[in-house]
Design a protein around this motif. Structure first.
Motif, PDB file in Angstrom:
ATOM      1  N   SER A   1       0.836  -1.189   0.000  1.00 39.94           N
ATOM      2  CA  SER A   1       0.000   0.000   0.000  1.00 39.94           C
ATOM      3  C   SER A   1       0.881   1.254   0.000  1.00 39.94           C
ATOM      4  CB  SER A   1      -0.968   0.014   1.190  1.00 39.94           C
ATOM      5  OG  SER A   1      -1.930   1.046   1.014  1.00 39.94           O
TER       6      SER A   1
ATOM      7  N   ASP B   1      -2.615   6.486   0.184  1.00 38.02           N
ATOM      8  CA  ASP B   1      -3.846   5.693   0.181  1.00 38.02           C
ATOM      9  C   ASP B   1      -4.429   5.569   1.587  1.00 38.02           C
ATOM     10  OD1 ASP B   1      -3.863   5.324  -2.513  1.00 38.02           O
ATOM     11  OD2 ASP B   1      -3.076   3.282  -2.488  1.00 38.02           O
TER      12      ASP B   1
ATOM     13  N   TYR C   1      -8.016   6.989   2.675  1.00 37.10           N
ATOM     14  CA  TYR C   1      -8.996   6.018   3.173  1.00 37.10           C
ATOM     15  C   TYR C   1      -9.537   6.421   4.544  1.00 37.10           C
ATOM     16  CZ  TYR C   1     -10.971   1.448   4.426  1.00 37.10           C
ATOM     17  OH  TYR C   1     -11.813   0.427   4.804  1.00 37.10           O
TER      18      TYR C   1
END
Length: 285
Positions: free
Chosen positions: A7, A11, A15
């Motif tokens: 990841s 991100d 999120y």
């Protein structure tokens, strides 16, 4: 530089919607550094759960097409090189359903250390930064030693600026070989416009080229890591008076229940765990 975790920091931030002041921190950079550290810790948890380093294990990943091998490579105006589309199924790799492969005819007049052909990569397939391994199927017309022919990666068309050169392995005459080249998820390979072949030494009068694929980390692993790291963000927010939480400071049950949760572990089980034993063959005993 190769990725060290699954990841991305951005991100996780998107999120969770977290802001640095939510965690009692003084800057965006401080928060990004902290989340990066958490991603590395989550990566360690995932690797331990699956019994392997998913970034460096070259047998783990999803294959994605880079070039199907049915459109002609460019000859680069090298005298003595002719590129054709081969449609004779008897020249194809066995047990594969194909329409065509490329055939390079190489005259004995072609010298050494010459780029003999290149392939323009379509825009949607130029990002190789996520590739652990690049794979290409080829067949020489003569036995080849390692390095007799090289694979080139370029950020310009027609291999105008080569940024990576890799040796083909040893190959046998008239046998298809799946050649694997380690790339290691390198961010500098995010815009590869062409792939080329450099003739270093004689490889025979013909050289067949099939498709090119890359081996990447599955998107599902990135998603699991993002959500596991987001769980750490939630823990930090809940304990924002002391926001820097390290896995080694948490008891095992909290790690399992709050970070790599039961639902996330269930998703991880979709990606097979590396066996703890293997059969090896010893010769000459």
């Amino acid at each position: 530089m190769a990725n060290q975790y699954y990841s991305t920091v951005s991100d996780v931030i998107k999120y969770t919607g977290i802001k640095y002041d939510n965690l009692g921190l003084s800057s965006e950079g401080e928060m990004e550094t902290m989340i990066e550290g958490w991603l590395k810790q989550v990566t360690s948890l995932i690797n331990r759960d699956r019994g392997r380093d998913l970034l460096t294990d070259l047998n783990f990943g999803e294959k994605k097409m880079v070039d199907q091998g049915v459109e002609k490579w460019d000859e680069l105006i090298v005298e003595g090189i002719t590129v054709k589309i081969e449609t004779d199924k008897y020249e194809f790799p066995k047990y594969e359903d194909r329409m065509a492969v490329n055939l390079l005819e190489i005259s004995s007049t072609v010298g050494n250390n010459v780029i003999i052909a290149s392939k323009l990569i379509e825009e949607d397939y130029r990002d190789l930064s996520d590739a652990k391994v690049l794979m290409i199927k080829v067949k020489p017309y003569a036995d080849c030693d390692k390095g007799d022919i090289q694979l080139l990666l370029s950020n310009e068309v027609a291999c105008g600026n080569v940024i990576k050169t890799m040796d083909f392995p040893e190959m046998n005459d008239d046998e298809w070989k799946l050649c694997k080249f380690y790339l290691g998820t390198n961010s500098e390979l995010n815009e590869i416009k062409s792939i080329g072949l450099k003739l270093v030494d004689e490889v025979g009068g013909y050289f067949w080229i099939a498709d090119i694929q890359k081996l990447v980390l599955p998107e599902g692993i990135h998603n699991i890591a993002m959500r596991a790291c987001s769980n750490m963000v939630k823990l930090a927010y809940a304990n924002r008076e002391s926001p820097v939480i390290r896995i080694e400071e948490l008891d095992a049950k909290l790690v399992e229940d709050k970070i790599l949760t039961t639902p996330l572990k269930a998703e991880l089980r979709l990606y097979y765990r590396k066996p703890e034993f293997a059969f090896n063959r010893a010769e000459g005993i």
